[in-house]
Every structure is written in C-alpha cells, then in structure tokens.
Design a protein around this motif. Structure first.
Motif, PDB file in Angstrom:
ATOM      1  N   ARG A   1       0.850  -1.195   0.000  1.00  0.00           N
ATOM      2  CA  ARG A   1       0.000   0.000   0.000  1.00  0.00           C
ATOM      3  C   ARG A   1       0.878   1.236   0.000  1.00  0.00           C
ATOM      4  O   ARG A   1       1.924   1.268   0.650  1.00  0.00           O
ATOM      5  CB  ARG A   1      -0.932   0.021   1.216  1.00  0.00           C
ATOM      6  CG  ARG A   1      -2.082  -0.952   1.099  1.00  0.00           C
ATOM      7  CD  ARG A   1      -3.093  -0.782   2.215  1.00  0.00           C
ATOM      8  NE  ARG A   1      -4.253  -1.633   2.001  1.00  0.00           N
ATOM      9  CZ  ARG A   1      -5.277  -1.717   2.836  1.00  0.00           C
ATOM     10  NH1 ARG A   1      -5.268  -1.009   3.968  1.00  0.00           N
ATOM     11  NH2 ARG A   1      -6.290  -2.506   2.570  1.00  0.00           N
ATOM     12  N   ASP A   2       0.419   2.275  -0.723  1.00  0.00           N
ATOM     13  CA  ASP A   2       1.187   3.518  -0.740  1.00  0.00           C
ATOM     14  C   ASP A   2       0.711   4.429   0.387  1.00  0.00           C
ATOM     15  O   ASP A   2      -0.148   4.053   1.197  1.00  0.00           O
ATOM     16  CB  ASP A   2       1.093   4.186  -2.114  1.00  0.00           C
ATOM     17  CG  ASP A   2      -0.303   4.715  -2.450  1.00  0.00           C
ATOM     18  OD1 ASP A   2      -1.207   4.643  -1.576  1.00  0.00           O
ATOM     19  OD2 ASP A   2      -0.494   5.190  -3.580  1.00  0.00           O
ATOM     20  N   ARG A   3       1.268   5.647   0.424  1.00  0.00           N
ATOM     21  CA  ARG A   3       0.952   6.563   1.528  1.00  0.00           C
ATOM     22  C   ARG A   3      -0.499   7.035   1.513  1.00  0.00           C
ATOM     23  O   ARG A   3      -1.007   7.552   2.518  1.00  0.00           O
ATOM     24  CB  ARG A   3       1.880   7.775   1.472  1.00  0.00           C
ATOM     25  CG  ARG A   3       1.679   8.669   0.261  1.00  0.00           C
ATOM     26  CD  ARG A   3       2.593   9.871   0.303  1.00  0.00           C
ATOM     27  NE  ARG A   3       3.984   9.485   0.219  1.00  0.00           N
ATOM     28  CZ  ARG A   3       5.000  10.285   0.517  1.00  0.00           C
ATOM     29  NH1 ARG A   3       4.773  11.523   0.925  1.00  0.00           N
ATOM     30  NH2 ARG A   3       6.240   9.886   0.397  1.00  0.00           N
ATOM     31  N   HIS A   4      -1.171   6.857   0.366  1.00  0.00           N
ATOM     32  CA  HIS A   4      -2.583   7.237   0.269  1.00  0.00           C
ATOM     33  C   HIS A   4      -3.508   6.057   0.546  1.00  0.00           C
ATOM     34  O   HIS A   4      -4.693   6.116   0.264  1.00  0.00           O
ATOM     35  CB  HIS A   4      -2.866   7.808  -1.118  1.00  0.00           C
ATOM     36  CG  HIS A   4      -2.016   9.000  -1.456  1.00  0.00           C
ATOM     37  ND1 HIS A   4      -2.130  10.207  -0.808  1.00  0.00           N
ATOM     38  CD2 HIS A   4      -1.001   9.136  -2.371  1.00  0.00           C
ATOM     39  CE1 HIS A   4      -1.245  11.059  -1.308  1.00  0.00           C
ATOM     40  NE2 HIS A   4      -0.545  10.431  -2.252  1.00  0.00           N
TER      41      HIS A   4
END
Length: 591
Positions: free
Chosen positions: A97-100
């Motif tokens: 998962r990315d930071r968003h």
C-alpha cells in the motif's frame, strides 16, 4: 578483462543452504550472492551470462516481429480486480500500500498491465496483429524459496503478449512464438523439449512448456519413443480403455461383501492382508474442492493427478480433506473411505478415472473403521458418478497420439507459451472495431522465458566434478588465458600478447594474471567453466608452445607460441572450431 582488476570472489566450499548443483556452483564461481530468502545479487561474472541469455532472447524476439517495451513493476490493484486475479492469484502476489492507502502489487506477470495499455491505444482491426515484449524483474512471494535461482522470489523474465483479431490470427502468433523459442534454446546450445502443459494461474486453453532436460529437474515429462508427442505429466493424457463410455452394470459381479481389515490403512497393507494385487483395489481420495466434498477414484496401482481433477471440475481450489472432514463425510477414518454411499452421506460428488471403465468386482473402503467391501460394481453400487482422465501417466501407458511406448524424464521449465483467448481482453474491455464496424474482443497470447532460470538450468545440465561447463553462447567470456608464472617476464609478455591479439579478433578474453599458485588457477578456471583455456608457462614456452584445453571434452593440445605469423591464429581457430562443434554449434564470427 584482467582477473587482477575484476571482482570474481570464488569459494572453495559451497554455502550450507545450497541444495542443488547450480546454486552451489553459481555461488562458488562468484556469480551470485544471497541477499535474503529467494533474492540474489548478480555479481559481474554472473551478470555477463545473464545479459548474454537476455541478448539471445531479445535478438530472436525482434526477429519474430515482437517489439520491446518496459512496463512498471508496481501495479495498481484495480487492474487485478478487473481481471479477477487479485484474490484468485493467492499469497504468491506480494501486495503493498502507498501513503494514500491505495493497494498495489509487485508484478509477477503483466497480462493486466499490457491489456490496459492496448485497450487505450488499439481501436481498429488495421492495428492488429501486435506483439509486445519486455525483459524485466518479477516478484512472486514463494512460500518456500529454494534451489537458488531455480525457485527464487525475485527473478528476471521475458514476457511477451500477442494481440490478434481472431483465433486464426492468434494461432499464427502462437506458432511464431513457438518457433522463436526453439531458435532461442538451440542458440543457447541447451538440450530441451517443448511439452504440452497445464496453463495454471495464467489461464487460457492451450499451452506448451519448454523443458531443459536435466536429472535434477523439478518437473517430470512424458514423451513418446515413436512420435514427437511429449507433455508435462501434469497435463499428459492417459488413453481411455477400449471399452469407452459409461459402463453398464455387470450382472456377473456378486453382491458387495464386507470384510474386516483391522489396521490396514494403505493400499499396500490391504493388498498384503487380503492377498490381492493392487489393480483389484480402488483408491478413494477425499478432497475439498472449492469448499465442497469430492471423492476421486483411481485404481489401486495408479496415482491421482490433482491438476486433472482441478481442470475437470473447473475449480479454483483443490485440497486434500482433513482427517476430521474424511470421518464426517464417510463415517470412517482415513484409509477406509469408499465410493458406496459417499454422495448421499456427504452431499458431494464422485468422480472416477476412466481407467476404471470396463472393470468390476472391485475392493473399496467400506466407509467404516477397519473394514473394506469386496465385489463392488461402480455402476450398480456407487450411484451417480462421472468418468474422466484423472490418473498420472506412467511408462506402462501408451502414447495418447500414436500408441507408442512412453518414457519419463526430468526437466526444468525455462519457457512457457499460452493461448489466452479473451480471458483478459473481455473483463478489461480490450476491444477493436472489425471490418464491419462491429466491436470485437482482442484475442491474446502470452509467452514467458525465465531468463535468470535459464542460467541455472544451463548449469544443471552442464557441469562436472570440476565445476561449470558453459556453452559458448552463454559463457561470460569466450575463453580464459592462464599465466602460470606472472613473475617470469617472458611468460608475462606472451600472456599479454595473446590476450591483446585475441581481443583484437573480437573475442571476450579473461586473463588470469594473479600471483597465485598454478593449482589455484587451474581449479578456478575449471570452476568458472569457460569453453576454452590457453595455458602459458615457462616450461611450455621453452618448447615454443602454449597449451590449450577444451573445457567440455577435457581434450588438451598445443598451439605455437609464436604469434608473429599466421600459425598461431590458424591453430587457435581450428581448436575453437572443435570447441564449438563439441556443443553442436558452428564456429561463429570472427571465425
């Protein structure tokens, strides 16, 4: 390249976790180093071989009309959800998962990405056919990474994807790639065989694997001694008995009779206890197939092929039932399950190998502890069941194409070609307008080569007690020049002279100019396995010659030391031609 200026950290001993010969030799030869489980750093010598393999692949893909692209390794989950593989692919898919807080995965393969690319670009039948490929790092989160490069988590792969208007065009693209793959592995001087294969998680309705033949291979292939048929045993069809069809009840079979078999769980135990051959028994295997109970039947002397069972039932998941499930569905502990009454008790289904067709008077588990049933006729006693090819092929079977004798061999999968059909284009809406202006789904194919696995498979197939035997097309250098006496001005000068001369001839030469004992140099030279060695020492120079060795055959000889005339190059070229011939190759430029 001079060894003294190179990073070639050879080892006398293999690491303790190295299980197979390619892993041991790649580490010992200073070609790879382990970073973490299933992930390796390629050192300079190993990278040269990896790049040579990739270069052959690239040349033949370009020759076949494919065009090279480079797609991202990090893929948004939305694409995988569109194709339905986000959940289906399983735990091999490394999800991140990315930071968003958006879901992504590291690409194990790129069907979704390339289909997304094409659906945004291709509008008309005039833009087809099309074939795109890449050579790129992949990641599959193997549960038990092992065997070095053979079963790693991160690996180098060539994946290509064809796009056609219809099935006929897709068939032509498939044949084109099939022939390109044969050229690739022939150029690498590998002994290989294309075999019919199961498509697995990639999908599609037809595929071939390209197997490098090696006794250490993980896969088993079946091949015919009379025709060209061959298949992975997972896929290999077993001929149905001559009777064919679903048999009628056999009136000559006596009524079932229960017999006590205390503690006799296995086929071998029951056969010994009842004094009958295994072919009189039916082996009843209880599975959980997509959450539902299934009893799969094969003759007692055969093994069930789970891939065939999975394909027959078009299942996502096939697992052996737990002892608790077996007892709940049959009323008996493991070893005493049978088909009689199974469907009524469990609510499941019974499927039987077509090798049971025409047989009767079977012995089966009685669905009761310590008991079996004699005189069972499946049509009369087992209720509704489905017959299909479910058994693993053996050398006692015959070729499904011509009836010839079957042999089994070990192989290492290095390439796989698939007919995908519209498996990805339909859910991702990759369509084009045909000649009549009507929207049609693009018909796809997929073609993979494990480039890093090719290196390991090459070594599994080509090695001896001294180390690697590199085929010339994959060797990191064309040959090695060993200066056994670097402190001797005459030997040092001659080594430099030959090193320069052969370099000017267009050859990649490794010069061992280290101040090491001759024994160390000889051992390292054999370990690295370059196709040819030229050995320079004070004693041989005193006789006006240098020594030469064919690493594959072990044959040794002499070349004239004088390079001022054509005698040295003529003799060298003759020796190199012999080296190439030993690999079944023609002498390549500049000779």
């Amino acid at each position: 390249m001079r060894w003294s200026h190179s990073y070639i950290p050879t080892l006398k001993e293999a690491p303790g976790d190295a299980e197979i010969i390619s892993h041991k030799l790649l580490v010992r030869a200073g070609m790879i180093r382990k970073l973490t489980s299933g992930v390796y750093t390629w050192l300079p010598l190993g990278l040269r071989t990896l790049n040579k393999a990739a270069g052959i692949v690239r040349a033949e893909m370009n020759r076949a009309g494919a065009q090279e692209v480079l797609m991202p390794m990090v893929i948004p989950a939305d694409l995988w959800r569109e194709s339905g593989r986000w959940d289906h692919y399983g735990k091999d898919l490394l999800r991140i998962r990315d930071r968003h807080d958006r879901d992504f995965c590291l690409g194990p393969t790129h069907e979704e990405v390339v289909t997304d690319l094409i659906r945004g670009e291709v509008r008309s039948y005039r833009q087809l056919p099309l074939n795109l490929y890449q050579i790129q790092t992949k990641f599959r989160d193997e549960i038990r990474p092992r065997f070095g490069l053979m079963r790693g988590r991160e690996f180098m792969m060539k994946d290509a994807y064809s796009f056609d208007r219809d099935d006929a065009g897709a068939d032509e693209s498939y044949r084109n790639m099939f022939e390109a793959y044969k050229r690739i592995f022939k150029r690498m001087a590998l002994r290989f065989r294309p075999v019919e294969a199961d498509s697995g998680a990639i999908g599609g309705n037809f595929s071939h694997e390209f197997m490098v033949l090696a006794e250490t291979g993980e896969d088993t292939i079946a091949y015919c001694t009379a025709c060209e048929w061959s298949a992975n045993v997972e896929r290999a069809a077993v001929r149905a008995p001559a009777a064919g069809g679903n048999p009628a009840e056999n009136p000559s079979c006596p009524a079932p009779e229960e017999v006590s078999t205390p503690g006799q769980h296995s086929i071998e135990e029951v056969c010994a206890f009842l004094k009958v051959p295994a072919e009189k028994l039916i082996k009843t295997l209880i599975y959980v197939v997509d959450g539902k109970p299934v009893a799969a039947l094969v003759r007692g002397d055969r093994e069930l092929n789970e891939i065939k069972l999975k394909n027959l039932l078009d299942a996502d998941s096939v697992e052996m039932a737990s002892p608790e499930q077996v007892e709940a569905w049959t009323g008996a502990p493991v070893g005493f399950a049978g088909p009689v009454g199974f469907a009524a008790r469990s609510g499941g289904v019974v499927v039987a190998d077509h090798g049971l067709i025409g047989g009767t008077d079977w012995i089966v588990g009685a669905n009761k502890a310590d008991a079996h049933l004699l005189h069972v006729d499946l049509t009369r006693d087992a209720g509704e069941l489905q017959y299909a090819d479910l058994a693993l092929i053996t050398e006692s079977d015959v070729c499904p194409h011509c009836g010839g004798a079957i042999r089994l061999a070990k192989g290492i999968e290095v390439g796989h070609v698939f007919k995908l059909g519209v498996k990805y284009s339909k859910p991702l809406n990759a369509v084009f307008l045909d000649e009549n202006g009507k929207e049609q789904p693009i018909v796809m194919g997929c073609y993979g080569i494990g480039v890093s696995r090719v290196v390991a498979a090459c070594i599994e197939q080509n090695n001896d007690e001294g180390g690697i035997l590199f085929p010339p097309p994959l060797a990191p250098f064309d040959l090695e020049v060993l200066n056994l006496d670097p402190k001797n001005p005459e030997a040092a000068a001659k080594a430099e002279e030959i090193y320069r001369l052969l370099g000017e001839e267009g050859l990649d030469v490794l010069l061992d100019d280290r101040e090491e004992r001759p024994g160390v140099k000889f051992k390292d030279a054999d370990l690295l396995g370059l196709p040819m060695q030229i050995v320079i020492g004070g004693k041989s120079l005193g006789r006006g010659v240098v020594e030469v060795k064919n690493r594959k055959t072990g044959e040794k000889g002499e070349l004239p030391a004088d390079t001022a005339n054509d005698g040295f190059l003529a003799a060298f070229r003759a020796w190199r031609a012999n080296v190439m011939a030993a690999w079944g190759l023609e002498a390549c430029p500049p000779f």
